[in-house]
Design a protein around this motif. Structure first.
Motif: not given
Length: 342
Positions: A102-115
Motif C-alpha cells: 500500500r505504501e508503494q501504491h501511495y508513493l506512485r500516486t503522489l509522484l503521478e500527481r507531481r507533488v
C-alpha cells in the motif's frame, strides 16, 4: 476576479501583476506590494494550475504514515502545515496501514500527481528502509528513521526524555524508582530506559526491582507491572512509565493496592497523550515529544530541500516535561501540637 482586474486596479499590465504575485521577473518591492494589496482588496485567488505551469511546482506535498490511529501522524501533519503555510501548499495524507505494498501504491500516486516533496512518518522511530531510491522529489522522515544516512530523519530525543523524567522524580525526594516500558524491540523503550539508568547511576542509585520491566504499550501491562514491582520492591516510591497508557494502568493498580498517588508512589508517563494524561487519577505528569514542533521542522526542512538546500542524517529534537498532580512532592507531615503540661 481575474488577473486583468488586479492589474487594472494596481495600474500595471497583466504580465507585471502575474509576475508580482508569483515572485518572478525582478518586479520592484513597491510594485509587488501594490499588486498584492489590489489582489487582496478584490479577493483574487490565483489559479493553482496556471501558477504551477509558471513555476514548475504543484504546491502540494505528500505525507505517508504507518500510524493508522493518527496518534502521532496528525500532530506531525499539523506542524508540517504550519511550516508549509496555510493556503499556500496543500498536504495529501496517505495511510499505508503499515503495509509495504500500500505504501508503494501511495508513493506512485503522489509522484503521478507531481507533488513537490514527501514527508514519511509513523508511530515508531525504529530504522526502516527508504521509501524509494533516486526519487525525483525530496523526502524527509519524521518520527521514523531511514536506514540511508543520506536521508534526513527527525525523531524525538527519547534518551533526553528519560533523563528529564528521572531528574524530576529525584528532585521530589524519591529514591526507590522503578521503570516500566513497552516491548524491548522498540527503540523508544530502550532509549527511554537508557536515559533513566544514566540519571540513577550518576546519583549512585539502581532501579527499584533491579531492572526495567518490559511488556506491552497498554494499561493492562501497567496494572500487571504494578503488582510485580510492589512485590520486588515493597519500598517503591516512584515509577517512570514508558508511555501514558502504562502509567494510567499503573495508577489504577497502585491505588487499588492501598497506596496513594503521589503521596506513596509518584508517577511519570511519556507521550503527553492528552486524553489519557488528563483523565488519569490523579492527572499525569508526562514527557511531551513535541510532535507538532517536530512536524513543523520537517515542513521547513522539506521546503529547504525543494529549494535545493537539502539536509542529511539523524537529528534528535528536544522533549519537554509536563507537570501535573501525579508527581508532586510529598506533603509535609503535620507536627503534633504541644499540649501544655504534658
Amino acid at each position: 476576479m481575474t488577473i486583468t482586474d488586479v492589474a487594472r486596479l494596481a495600474g500595471v499590465s497583466p504580465g507585471t501583476a502575474s509576475k508580482a504575485l508569483n515572485g518572478r521577473g525582478g518586479i520592484s518591492p513597491e510594485t509587488t506590494e501594490r499588486v498584492r494589496r489590489a489582489a487582496q482588496q478584490l479577493g483574487y485567488q490565483p489559479n493553482a494550475l496556471a501558477r504551477g505551469l509558471l513555476t514548475g511546482r504543484s504546491f502540494t506535498v505528500g505525507l505517508i504514515t504507518t500510524d493508522s490511529f493518527g496518534r502521532f501522524s496528525i500532530p506531525v501533519m499539523q506542524g508540517a502545515e504550519d511550516a508549509l503555510g496555510p493556503g499556500q501548499i496543500s498536504v495529501f495524507l496517505c495511510d499505508s496501514r503499515d503495509d509495504p505494498i500500500r505504501e508503494q501504491h501511495y508513493l506512485r500516486t503522489l509522484l503521478e500527481r507531481r507533488v513537490d516533496g514527501i514527508i514519511v512518518t509513523g508511530r515508531r522511530q525504529d530504522p526502516r528502509e527508504p521509501i524509494g531510491r533516486d526519487l525525483p522529489v525530496p523526502v524527509v522522515y519524521a518520527m521514523t528513521t531511514s536506514t540511508n544516512p543520506d536521508d534526513l530523519s527527525l525523531v524525538p530525543d527519547d534518551v533526553e526524555g528519560g533523563i528529564m523524567a528521572l531528574r524530576h522524580l529525584l528532585s521530589t525526594g524519591r529514591t526507590r524508582i522503578g521503570h516500566v516500558s513497552g516491548p524491548p524491540s522498540f527503540a523508544a523503550s530502550r532509549l527511554r530506559a537508557e536515559g533513566a539508568e544514566q540519571v540513577l547511576a550518576a546519583a549512585g542509585l539502581e532501579l527499584a526491582g533491579g531492572r526495567t520491566l518490559y511488556g506491552e504499550w497498554s494499561e493492562e501491562w501497567g496494572r500487571q507491572a504494578a503488582d510485580v514491582l510492589l512485590r520486588l520492591a515493597p519500598d517503591l516510591d516512584a515509577v517512570f512509565c514508558g508511555n501514558d497508557q502504562i502509567a494510567r494502568g499503573m495508577a489504577d493498580a497502585v491505588r487499588e493496592g492501598g497506596r496513594r498517588v503521589p503521596d506513596d508512589v509518584a508517577l511519570v508517563g511519556f507521550d503527553n497523550w492528552e486524553v489519557i494524561a488528563a483523565s488519569c487519577r490523579p492527572p499525569l505528569t508526562t514527557v511531551d515529544m513535541n510532535l507538532r514542533e517536530l512536524g513543523r521542522v520537517a515542513g521547513e526542512e522539506l521546503l529547504a530541500a525543494i529549494d535545493g538546500r537539502p539536509s542529511t542524517g539523524l537529528r534528535q529534537l528536544p522533549c519537554s516535561l509536563i507537570l501535573r498532580e501525579s508527581s508532586r512532592p510529598r506533603q509535609a507531615q503535620p507536627q503534633p501540637l504541644a499540649v501544655p503540661g504534658a
